[in-house]
Scaffold this active site. Structure first.
Site, PDB file in Angstrom:
ATOM      1  N   ARG A  49       0.309  -0.967   0.273  1.00 24.55           N
ATOM      2  CA  ARG A  49       0.382   0.254  -0.211  1.00 24.55           C
ATOM      3  C   ARG A  49       0.929   1.218  -0.183  1.00 24.55           C
ATOM      4  NH1 ARG A  49      -0.104   4.698   2.383  1.00 24.55           N
ATOM      5  NH2 ARG A  49      -0.531   3.890   4.688  1.00 24.55           N
ATOM      6  N   GLU A  50       1.783   1.696   1.212  1.00 20.19           N
ATOM      7  CA  GLU A  50       2.880   2.552   1.318  1.00 20.19           C
ATOM      8  C   GLU A  50       3.589   2.328   0.466  1.00 20.19           C
ATOM      9  OE1 GLU A  50       2.452   5.667   3.871  1.00 20.19           O
ATOM     10  OE2 GLU A  50       3.681   6.354   2.361  1.00 20.19           O
ATOM     11  N   HIS A  69      -6.590  -0.505   2.766  1.00 18.77           N
ATOM     12  CA  HIS A  69      -6.784   0.771   3.310  1.00 18.77           C
ATOM     13  C   HIS A  69      -8.302   1.240   3.010  1.00 18.77           C
ATOM     14  CE1 HIS A  69      -4.158   4.046   4.097  1.00 18.77           C
ATOM     15  NE2 HIS A  69      -4.302   3.345   5.507  1.00 18.77           N
ATOM     16  N   ARG A 105      -9.489  -0.446  11.842  1.00 21.85           N
ATOM     17  CA  ARG A 105      -8.563   0.373  12.210  1.00 21.85           C
ATOM     18  C   ARG A 105      -8.956   1.601  12.275  1.00 21.85           C
ATOM     19  NH1 ARG A 105      -3.394  -0.480   9.500  1.00 21.85           N
ATOM     20  NH2 ARG A 105      -3.439   1.893   8.456  1.00 21.85           N
ATOM     21  N   THR A 137       2.839  12.054   9.619  1.00 17.73           N
ATOM     22  CA  THR A 137       2.832  11.457   7.967  1.00 17.73           C
ATOM     23  C   THR A 137       3.665  12.256   7.513  1.00 17.73           C
ATOM     24  OG1 THR A 137       0.337  11.838   8.372  1.00 17.73           O
ATOM     25  CG2 THR A 137       1.200  12.367   6.334  1.00 17.73           C
ATOM     26  N   HIS A 157       2.401   4.935  12.363  1.00 18.96           N
ATOM     27  CA  HIS A 157       2.996   5.187  11.102  1.00 18.96           C
ATOM     28  C   HIS A 157       4.230   5.905  10.818  1.00 18.96           C
ATOM     29  CE1 HIS A 157       1.618   5.061   6.753  1.00 18.96           C
ATOM     30  NE2 HIS A 157       2.336   6.091   6.846  1.00 18.96           N
ATOM     31  N   HIS A 217       6.892   8.729   8.772  1.00 19.99           N
ATOM     32  CA  HIS A 217       7.534   8.485   7.691  1.00 19.99           C
ATOM     33  C   HIS A 217       8.815   9.153   7.917  1.00 19.99           C
ATOM     34  CE1 HIS A 217       4.870   8.344   3.798  1.00 19.99           C
ATOM     35  NE2 HIS A 217       3.797   7.965   5.222  1.00 19.99           N
ATOM     36  N   HIS A 241      40.825   1.436  10.469  1.00 18.16           N
ATOM     37  CA  HIS A 241      40.026   0.485  10.647  1.00 18.16           C
ATOM     38  C   HIS A 241      39.904  -1.399  10.323  1.00 18.16           C
ATOM     39  CE1 HIS A 241      35.908   3.531  10.720  1.00 18.16           C
ATOM     40  NE2 HIS A 241      37.673   4.502  11.131  1.00 18.16           N
TER      41      HIS A 241
HETATM   42  C1  LIG Z   1      -0.750   9.789   3.977  1.00 21.71           C
HETATM   43  C2  LIG Z   1      -1.129   8.611   2.726  1.00 21.71           C
HETATM   44  O1  LIG Z   1      -0.684   8.153   1.793  1.00 21.71           O
HETATM   45  S1  LIG Z   1      -2.864   8.193   2.908  1.00 21.71           S
HETATM   46  C3  LIG Z   1      -3.270   7.857   2.174  1.00 21.71           C
HETATM   47  C4  LIG Z   1      -4.014   8.065   0.400  1.00 21.71           C
HETATM   48  N1  LIG Z   1      -3.760   7.102  -0.349  1.00 21.71           N
HETATM   49  C5  LIG Z   1      -4.048   8.070  -1.432  1.00 21.71           C
HETATM   50  O2  LIG Z   1      -4.537   8.211  -2.334  1.00 21.71           O
HETATM   51  C6  LIG Z   1      -4.735   6.600  -2.438  1.00 21.71           C
HETATM   52  C7  LIG Z   1      -4.401   6.741  -3.908  1.00 21.71           C
HETATM   53  N2  LIG Z   1      -5.170   7.954  -4.330  1.00 21.71           N
HETATM   54  C8  LIG Z   1      -6.347   7.545  -5.902  1.00 21.71           C
HETATM   55  O3  LIG Z   1      -6.096   6.233  -5.935  1.00 21.71           O
HETATM   56  C9  LIG Z   1      -7.133   9.211  -5.800  1.00 21.71           C
HETATM   57  O4  LIG Z   1      -6.495  10.009  -4.835  1.00 21.71           O
HETATM   58  C10 LIG Z   1      -8.949   8.730  -4.739  1.00 21.71           C
HETATM   59  C11 LIG Z   1      -9.027   7.500  -5.299  1.00 21.71           C
HETATM   60  C12 LIG Z   1      -8.705   8.146  -3.582  1.00 21.71           C
HETATM   61  C13 LIG Z   1      -9.347   9.343  -5.076  1.00 21.71           C
HETATM   62  O5  LIG Z   1      -9.659  10.003  -5.893  1.00 21.71           O
HETATM   63  P1  LIG Z   1     -10.150  11.369  -6.907  1.00 21.71           P
HETATM   64  O6  LIG Z   1     -11.899  10.909  -6.365  1.00 21.71           O
HETATM   65  O7  LIG Z   1     -10.436  11.360  -7.747  1.00 21.71           O
HETATM   66  O8  LIG Z   1     -10.232  12.419  -5.573  1.00 21.71           O
HETATM   67  P2  LIG Z   1      -9.018  13.672  -5.517  1.00 21.71           P
HETATM   68  O9  LIG Z   1      -7.459  12.593  -5.348  1.00 21.71           O
HETATM   69  O10 LIG Z   1      -8.606  14.578  -7.054  1.00 21.71           O
HETATM   70  O11 LIG Z   1      -8.645  14.779  -4.254  1.00 21.71           O
HETATM   71  C14 LIG Z   1      -9.161  14.028  -3.034  1.00 21.71           C
HETATM   72  C15 LIG Z   1     -10.814  13.671  -2.778  1.00 21.71           C
HETATM   73  O12 LIG Z   1     -10.184  12.965  -1.714  1.00 21.71           O
HETATM   74  C16 LIG Z   1     -11.085  13.301  -0.254  1.00 21.71           C
HETATM   75  N3  LIG Z   1     -10.266  12.631   1.125  1.00 21.71           N
HETATM   76  C17 LIG Z   1      -8.807  12.762   1.070  1.00 21.71           C
HETATM   77  N4  LIG Z   1      -8.337  12.281   2.134  1.00 21.71           N
HETATM   78  C18 LIG Z   1      -9.689  11.648   2.589  1.00 21.71           C
HETATM   79  C19 LIG Z   1      -9.938  10.947   3.590  1.00 21.71           C
HETATM   80  N5  LIG Z   1      -9.421  10.759   4.391  1.00 21.71           N
HETATM   81  N6  LIG Z   1     -11.500  10.783   4.036  1.00 21.71           N
HETATM   82  C20 LIG Z   1     -12.288  10.909   3.099  1.00 21.71           C
HETATM   83  N7  LIG Z   1     -12.323  11.399   2.107  1.00 21.71           N
HETATM   84  C21 LIG Z   1     -10.669  12.461   1.574  1.00 21.71           C
HETATM   85  C22 LIG Z   1     -10.599  14.855  -0.818  1.00 21.71           C
HETATM   86  O13 LIG Z   1     -11.319  15.610   0.271  1.00 21.71           O
HETATM   87  C23 LIG Z   1     -10.724  15.387  -2.100  1.00 21.71           C
HETATM   88  O14 LIG Z   1     -11.798  15.436  -2.003  1.00 21.71           O
HETATM   89  P3  LIG Z   1     -12.766  16.453  -2.972  1.00 21.71           P
HETATM   90  O15 LIG Z   1     -12.261  15.819  -4.573  1.00 21.71           O
HETATM   91  O16 LIG Z   1     -14.105  16.261  -2.501  1.00 21.71           O
HETATM   92  O17 LIG Z   1     -11.669  17.119  -2.552  1.00 21.71           O
HETATM   93  O1  LIG Z   2      -2.956   4.215   7.647  1.00 22.73           O
HETATM   94  C1  LIG Z   2      -1.676   4.894   7.809  1.00 22.73           C
HETATM   95  O2  LIG Z   2      -1.606   4.458   9.050  1.00 22.73           O
HETATM   96  C2  LIG Z   2      -1.020   6.177   7.612  1.00 22.73           C
HETATM   97  C3  LIG Z   2      -1.659   6.653   6.377  1.00 22.73           C
HETATM   98  C4  LIG Z   2      -0.735   6.817   5.780  1.00 22.73           C
HETATM   99  O3  LIG Z   2       0.009   6.780   4.799  1.00 22.73           O
HETATM  100  C5  LIG Z   2      -0.494   8.782   5.977  1.00 22.73           C
HETATM  101  O4  LIG Z   2       0.046   9.712   6.987  1.00 22.73           O
HETATM  102  O5  LIG Z   2       1.923   8.794   5.963  1.00 22.73           O
HETATM  103 MG   LIG Z   3       2.835   6.943   4.996  1.00 24.83          MG
END
Ligand SMILES: CC(=O)SCCNC(=O)CCNC(=O)[C@H](O)C(C)(C)COP(=O)(O)OP(=O)(O)OC[C@H]1O[C@@H](n2cnc3c(N)ncnc32)[C@H](O)[C@@H]1OP(=O)(O)O
Ligand SMILES: O=C(O)CCC(=O)C(=O)O
Ligand SMILES: [Mg+2]
Length: 477
Positions: A27-28, A91, A151, A185, A213, A215, A307
């Protein structure tokens, strides 16, 4: 290990005994720029992680793309068939569609994240603190209604208002989350603040298990994880080779070895660490930096004369832990930083004895040379020039050897073949079936050159073993 105050650290041994490893490579790790695993690669990595002994596998965010969904489903299927023991996690954002997708995979647990710092609430979610609390409660309850473990991840927890974070965690816990990940994060925690942070949260919001978690933006991820575990975290998120957004998170291998070195605890099967390192290097396309702790090529290669003299006497002088702990070995290089003992030992390994006076002259010559690293051949040439003696055994004709090579099952045979092909002295190479994968014919003018060619071949990443035969006689047709 006998560092100052080590006994104070050892008071936390039971925290490290109970801590679980959650591997988030799928995932990450797939959030690393340029990394995109195929479904089959994910299944292989998941299997390898399970063999290693990680407790939880974060298999992906199913709503992201069809192949992520498919991979999570197939990893869950492996779990159901008893091929994997680890808990499988899907996730999800705090939205019903993502939770539905995660539930469709039948993963053991759904992990719902929501940014809880004011920066995230205001700019990203455009929600007030109160609105966020009700979203968290609603989404955790919604996920629980699927009958799975949940979680909740407080994303950007390390920059959230502490009192508000307490409310967030209480809300998630009361809605049914039995684990809460406090995410650093952007990597701003330190070992000290991480310890204090987790102690505070465990005390203020009990009856929930905490994950860290962390970074690595400031190079603190492993240290932060240590602090968090000392403060009460019961799970550490790791990835193989430290993959992840930007510069990634806690590298599994470094954390596991650090726990072994400090507490004598095996969190995973350490003898399999290098296998998983190479597998993920190959599938991610990202090679581990040479100077990466524990798994980098140079982790056990010494250079400075002082060394090398030290390690020749006792390797502990310059090693925090023995390479054998993870199935590796030590070596040293020779260049202008070298001292007498290093040169003498290298020459002796080549069967060459020189007087003390000659040794000093050889060393002097090395120090004036421009070699970045001297090969054995370079060293013998210098020794011959300095002593005026022929140190190579006389050979009348060229030497020939056949090298049988077994390639690591995680490495493409053709890519090893390409690297071998570029080595001077390699005359022919064939990919074959049977016990070995490659047969290589090597020619060299003398034993030393032959040795150099063979050493270069053996040094190629991805070669599991070699078997060399020197040709004695040949009959031409
Ligand atoms: C810190 C971390 O790593 S957390 C993990 C992050 N993981 C990811 O981003 C996974 C990969 N992401 C994707 O494939 C896409 O971003 C998707 C499928 C999740 C969403 O895609 P889209 O619908 O096109 O939205 P986009 O990426 O442009 O923007 C993110 C949207 O999610 C919303 N959002 C972000 N985080 C969250 C959350 N935790 N819960 C609910 N909504 C959230 C944002 O507010 C934004 O919404 P908006 O369009 O109303 O402003
Ligand atoms: O789900 C988690 O524990 C971490 C989410 C994430 O990747 C982050 O906040 O960097
Ligand atoms: Mg992370």
């Amino acid at each position: 290990m006998s560092a100052p105050f080590q006994e104070e650290l050892l008071r936390y041994k039971q925290n490290f005994e109970r801590v679980k490893l959650l591997d988030a490579t799928l995932r990450e790790g797939e959030q690393t720029p340029g990394v995109s695993f195929t479904i089959d690669q994910k299944l292989e990595i998941a299997k390898k992680l399970d063999e290693l002994g990680v407790h939880m596998i974060e298999a992906g965010h199913p709503a992201v793309a069809p192949d992520v969904m498919e991979a999570v489903k197939r990893i869950v299927a492996m779990k159901k068939e008893g091929e994997i023991k680890a808990e499988i996690i899907a996730h999800s954002r705090a939205v019903k569609a993502d939770i539905d997708a995660a539930a469709e995979t039948e993963a053991d647990r759904i992990a719902i994240f929501y940014g809880v710092s004011d920066i995230h609430l205001k700019s990203k979610h455009r929600k007030t603190r109160e609105e966020a609390l009700s979203i968290i409660a609603e989404m955790v309850e919604y996920a629980k209604s699927y009958g799975v473990k949940v979680r909740f991840t407080a994303e950007d927890a390390s920059r959230a208002d502490l009192e508000y974070l307490e409310q967030v965690v209480k809300t998630a816990r009361d809605a049914g989350a039995d684990r809460v990940s406090l995410a650093d994060t952007v990597g701003i925690l330190t070992p000290w603040t991480a310890k204090r942070f987790f102690e505070h949260m465990v005390k203020r919001v009990p009856n929930v298990e905490y994950d860290i978690h962390a970074h690595n933006d400031l190079g603190m991820a492993v240290a932060t994880a240590f602090g968090a575990v000392m403060g009460g975290a019961t799970a550490v998120h790791v990835t193989v080779n430290g993959l992840g957004e930007r510069v990634g998170i806690v590298p599994l291998q470094v954390f596991a070895v650090a726990v072994k070195v400090h507490f004598g605890i095996d969190k995973v099967n350490l003898s399999k660490l290098m296998e998983v390192t190479r597998l993920v290097e190959r599938y991610s396309g990202l090679e581990v930096p040479y100077n990466m702790p524990v798994i980098g090529d140079y982790a056990f290669i010494h250079k400075a004369g002082v060394h090398v003299a030290g390690i020749l006497a006792d390797p502990r002088t310059y090693e925090a832990f023995p390479p054998e702990m993870i199935g590796r070995s030590r070596d040293y290089v020779v260049d202008k930083y070298t001292g007498k003992k290093a040169v003498k030992a290298k020459l002796e390994k080549l069967g060459i004895k020189v007087s003390d006076d000659e040794l000093l002259k050889i060393l002097d010559e090395i120090k004036r040379s421009r070699y970045k690293i001297l090969t054995d051949e370079n060293l013998v040439s210098i020794a011959e020039k300095v002593t005026g003696r022929a140190l190579r055994p006389k050979v009348t004709e060229k030497l020939e050897a056949i090298v049988w090579i077994k390639v690591d099952s995680n490495t493409f045979t053709s890519s090893v073949a390409r690297k071998i092909h570029m080595i001077d002295g390699v005359k022919e190479i064939a990919e074959v079936t049977g016990d070995y994968d490659l047969i290589v014919r090597v020619e060299a003018p003398d034993h030393y050159m032959l040795n150099t060619v063979l050493d270069t071949i053996r040094g190629i990443k991805g070669i599991e073993s070699t078997h060399t035969q020197i040709v004695l006689k040949k009959m031409d047709k």
